[in-house]
Design a protein around this motif. Structure first.
Motif, PDB file in Angstrom:
ATOM      1  N   ILE A 142      24.963  -9.437 101.334  1.00  0.00           N
ATOM      2  CA  ILE A 142      26.050  -9.770 100.380  1.00  0.00           C
ATOM      3  C   ILE A 142      26.856  -8.463  99.785  1.00  0.00           C
ATOM      4  O   ILE A 142      26.076  -7.751  99.412  1.00  0.00           O
ATOM      5  N   ASN A 143      28.080  -8.671  99.498  1.00  0.00           N
ATOM      6  CA  ASN A 143      28.869  -7.426  99.261  1.00  0.00           C
ATOM      7  C   ASN A 143      28.810  -7.531  97.837  1.00  0.00           C
ATOM      8  O   ASN A 143      28.528  -8.410  97.064  1.00  0.00           O
ATOM      9  N   HIS A 144      29.666  -6.314  97.280  1.00  0.00           N
ATOM     10  CA  HIS A 144      29.494  -5.972  96.011  1.00  0.00           C
ATOM     11  C   HIS A 144      30.954  -6.409  95.303  1.00  0.00           C
ATOM     12  O   HIS A 144      31.887  -6.492  96.085  1.00  0.00           O
ATOM     13  N   LEU A 168      27.667 -14.582  92.066  1.00  0.00           N
ATOM     14  CA  LEU A 168      26.261 -14.672  91.804  1.00  0.00           C
ATOM     15  C   LEU A 168      25.625 -13.659  90.739  1.00  0.00           C
ATOM     16  O   LEU A 168      26.156 -12.502  90.459  1.00  0.00           O
ATOM     17  N   ILE A 169      24.277 -14.177  90.384  1.00  0.00           N
ATOM     18  CA  ILE A 169      23.752 -13.187  89.510  1.00  0.00           C
ATOM     19  C   ILE A 169      22.192 -12.985  89.907  1.00  0.00           C
ATOM     20  O   ILE A 169      21.818 -13.925  90.696  1.00  0.00           O
ATOM     21  N   THR A 170      21.446 -11.920  89.729  1.00  0.00           N
ATOM     22  CA  THR A 170      20.246 -11.854  89.971  1.00  0.00           C
ATOM     23  C   THR A 170      19.088 -12.161  89.074  1.00  0.00           C
ATOM     24  O   THR A 170      19.390 -12.202  87.717  1.00  0.00           O
ATOM     25  N   ALA A 187      23.961 -18.870  91.858  1.00  0.00           N
ATOM     26  CA  ALA A 187      25.323 -19.098  91.329  1.00  0.00           C
ATOM     27  C   ALA A 187      25.702 -18.818  89.899  1.00  0.00           C
ATOM     28  O   ALA A 187      25.128 -19.215  89.097  1.00  0.00           O
ATOM     29  N   LYS A 188      26.557 -18.005  89.723  1.00  0.00           N
ATOM     30  CA  LYS A 188      27.084 -17.537  88.412  1.00  0.00           C
ATOM     31  C   LYS A 188      27.806 -18.640  87.844  1.00  0.00           C
ATOM     32  O   LYS A 188      27.825 -18.845  86.790  1.00  0.00           O
ATOM     33  N   LEU A 205      29.237 -12.628  96.433  1.00  0.00           N
ATOM     34  CA  LEU A 205      29.294 -11.259  96.034  1.00  0.00           C
ATOM     35  C   LEU A 205      28.773 -11.319  94.697  1.00  0.00           C
ATOM     36  O   LEU A 205      28.401 -12.151  94.024  1.00  0.00           O
ATOM     37  N   TYR A 206      27.985 -10.101  94.309  1.00  0.00           N
ATOM     38  CA  TYR A 206      27.430  -9.777  92.871  1.00  0.00           C
ATOM     39  C   TYR A 206      27.617  -8.516  92.726  1.00  0.00           C
ATOM     40  O   TYR A 206      27.754  -7.476  93.685  1.00  0.00           O
ATOM     41  N   ASP A 207      27.319  -7.929  91.610  1.00  0.00           N
ATOM     42  CA  ASP A 207      27.679  -6.820  90.950  1.00  0.00           C
ATOM     43  C   ASP A 207      26.421  -5.752  91.325  1.00  0.00           C
ATOM     44  O   ASP A 207      25.283  -6.334  90.620  1.00  0.00           O
TER      45      ASP A 207
END
Length: 197
Positions: free
Chosen positions: A142-144, A150-152, A167-168, A178-180
């Protein structure tokens, strides 16, 4: 013979008085309707159990890998995901920081090797999940994006912290996940300018 006299108001039964002056409970005449509402705690516990189940089973339903020009591989949805729903786990070797720094140094020696390490802190303890080795697991691909979908969330399963990606927001089928990554260090931004976006 018992004869019930029921006083009613516009909204509900107020009292029941029996002709023989015995005291009776209203439930002797009417069944109790139990609410099927659940408390906030019960709802949270159910969500936790479902998340734990998904992590134990390695669920990766509704996802596929696609190649993106000038970017490489990415993970896309094949179905909708609701806000807060489990999507995938970021899985790999759970290691301590000393081992993580050692492996990172080794990975830097090979220009063709990527580094898929996720550092996190949980209950005042530092951890790293190293997903660098090709495993077939999708979470590592999963890319940035600073505005990811998305959130962790960390969940302890059998006394081991596990990284779940949730899912954010509502995610439609066909969207890239994508997630940060959260890394804003000067060194990282110099070497990987895409982290700023």
């Amino acid at each position: 013979m018992v004869r019930a006299i029921i006083k009613r108001t516009k909204r509900s039964v107020v009292s029941v008085k029996c002709a023989d002056n015995d005291n009776h409970k209203l439930t002797e005449y009417f069944t109790i309707r139990k609410s099927d509402r659940r408390t906030k705690g019960e709802v949270q516990e159910e969500k936790r159990r479902l998340l734990e189940f998904a992590l134990r089973k390695g669920v990766e339903d509704g996802l596929e890998v696609r190649y993106i020009k000038n970017k490489g591989r990415g993970v896309f949805t094949t179905r909708n995901f609701n806000k807060g729903e489990f999507v995938v786990e970021y899985s790999g070797d759970l290691i301590d920081l000393q081992e993580a720094y050692h492996r990172e140094h080794e990975y830097e020696q090979d220009e063709n090797m990527g580094c898929y390490m996720y550092y996190f802190k949980y209950n005042e303890q530092h951890y790293c999940v190293d997903a660098t080795a090709e495993s077939g697991k999708l979470g590592r691909l999963i890319n940035h994006s600073r505005n990811g979908n998305l959130i962790t969330k960390v969940l302890m399963v059998d006394k081991v912290p596990r990284l779940s990606l949730l899912a954010k927001t509502f995610i439609k089928a066909g969207e890239e996940l994508l997630y940060d990554y959260g890394d804003r260090s000067k060194e990282s931004l110099e070497n990987h300018p895409w982290l700023a976006f």
